[in-house]
Scaffold this motif. Structure first.
Motif, PDB file in Angstrom:
ATOM      1  N   MET A   1       0.815  -1.200   0.000  1.00  0.00           N
ATOM      2  CA  MET A   1       0.000   0.000   0.000  1.00  0.00           C
ATOM      3  C   MET A   1       0.859   1.264   0.000  1.00  0.00           C
ATOM      4  SD  MET A   1      -3.041   1.019  -0.063  1.00  0.00           S
ATOM      5  CE  MET A   1      -4.192   2.236   0.433  1.00  0.00           C
ATOM      6  N   ALA A   2       2.007   1.193   0.697  1.00  0.00           N
ATOM      7  CA  ALA A   2       2.880   2.367   0.763  1.00  0.00           C
ATOM      8  C   ALA A   2       3.357   2.773  -0.628  1.00  0.00           C
ATOM      9  CB  ALA A   2       4.069   2.085   1.676  1.00  0.00           C
ATOM     10  N   TRP A   3       3.598   1.796  -1.497  1.00  0.00           N
ATOM     11  CA  TRP A   3       4.059   2.118  -2.845  1.00  0.00           C
ATOM     12  C   TRP A   3       2.980   2.833  -3.652  1.00  0.00           C
ATOM     13  CZ3 TRP A   3       8.834   2.359  -4.541  1.00  0.00           C
ATOM     14  CH2 TRP A   3       9.824   1.672  -3.843  1.00  0.00           C
ATOM     15  N   ILE A   4       1.734   2.416  -3.478  1.00  0.00           N
ATOM     16  CA  ILE A   4       0.626   3.063  -4.195  1.00  0.00           C
ATOM     17  C   ILE A   4       0.493   4.516  -3.724  1.00  0.00           C
ATOM     18  CG2 ILE A   4      -1.889   3.057  -4.507  1.00  0.00           C
ATOM     19  CD1 ILE A   4      -1.693  -0.054  -4.291  1.00  0.00           C
ATOM     20  N   VAL A   5       0.555   4.722  -2.429  1.00  0.00           N
ATOM     21  CA  VAL A   5       0.471   6.079  -1.874  1.00  0.00           C
ATOM     22  C   VAL A   5       1.657   6.917  -2.363  1.00  0.00           C
ATOM     23  CG1 VAL A   5       0.539   7.431   0.264  1.00  0.00           C
ATOM     24  CG2 VAL A   5      -0.898   5.383   0.115  1.00  0.00           C
ATOM     25  N   LEU A   6       2.840   6.312  -2.404  1.00  0.00           N
ATOM     26  CA  LEU A   6       4.031   7.029  -2.859  1.00  0.00           C
ATOM     27  C   LEU A   6       3.900   7.453  -4.317  1.00  0.00           C
ATOM     28  CD1 LEU A   6       6.845   8.064  -2.171  1.00  0.00           C
ATOM     29  CD2 LEU A   6       7.745   5.823  -2.838  1.00  0.00           C
ATOM     30  N   VAL A   7       3.388   6.581  -5.164  1.00  0.00           N
ATOM     31  CA  VAL A   7       3.189   6.933  -6.578  1.00  0.00           C
ATOM     32  C   VAL A   7       2.180   8.080  -6.698  1.00  0.00           C
ATOM     33  CG1 VAL A   7       2.277   6.100  -8.783  1.00  0.00           C
ATOM     34  CG2 VAL A   7       3.897   4.696  -7.499  1.00  0.00           C
ATOM     35  N   ALA A   8       1.089   7.993  -5.939  1.00  0.00           N
ATOM     36  CA  ALA A   8       0.088   9.071  -5.966  1.00  0.00           C
ATOM     37  C   ALA A   8       0.698  10.381  -5.470  1.00  0.00           C
ATOM     38  CB  ALA A   8      -1.122   8.682  -5.115  1.00  0.00           C
ATOM     39  N   ALA A   9       1.531  10.306  -4.436  1.00  0.00           N
ATOM     40  CA  ALA A   9       2.196  11.511  -3.922  1.00  0.00           C
ATOM     41  C   ALA A   9       3.142  12.091  -4.965  1.00  0.00           C
ATOM     42  CB  ALA A   9       2.953  11.184  -2.641  1.00  0.00           C
ATOM     43  N   GLY A  10       3.836  11.234  -5.701  1.00  0.00           N
ATOM     44  CA  GLY A  10       4.703  11.691  -6.782  1.00  0.00           C
ATOM     45  C   GLY A  10       3.916  12.380  -7.880  1.00  0.00           C
ATOM     46  N   MET A  11       2.735  11.851  -8.170  1.00  0.00           N
ATOM     47  CA  MET A  11       1.877  12.486  -9.170  1.00  0.00           C
ATOM     48  C   MET A  11       1.421  13.864  -8.693  1.00  0.00           C
ATOM     49  SD  MET A  11      -0.298   9.122 -10.152  1.00  0.00           S
ATOM     50  CE  MET A  11      -0.767   9.263 -11.847  1.00  0.00           C
TER      51      MET A  11
END
Length: 104
Positions: A1-11
């Motif tokens: 889940m942390a990776w999904i949140v990180l990608v969204a934060a990068g976006m």
């Protein structure tokens, strides 16, 4: 889940960077509001992802995604010049982000 949140934060980083430019030094209201909201979401997502991911990896991925999307948006809008060298470097940057995920 942390990776999904990180990608969204990068976006969201790409959104706030673009909105910051569009705000013209905080003189335009809508881009300024978008900048503030996207910045808050981006930072919150990065902070949350860092609870379970190493700081260096999380930060590198966040910056890589944000920088890549900001550059692609500049290509699309005609604000950045698209060249073969730039496109190859962009692929290298994205490959590095994927590589960091793969070795984590």
């Amino acid at each position: 889940m942390a990776w999904i949140v990180l990608v969204a934060a990068g976006m969201m980083e790409a959104v706030w960077a673009t909105a910051l430019s569009e705000s013209k030094g905080f003189k335009r209201r809508k881009p300024t509001i978008l900048f503030i909201l996207a910045l808050a979401l981006s930072m919150a997502g990065l902070a949350w992802a860092m609870l379970s991911l190493p700081t260096g990896t999380a930060y590198a991925v966040w910056v890589g995604i944000g920088a890549s999307l900001t550059l692609v948006w500049g290509f699309i809008r005609g604000e950045e010049r698209f060249t073969v060298a730039r496109s190859l470097l962009l692929v290298l940057l994205l490959g590095s982000v994927v590589g960091l995920k793969a070795v984590s």
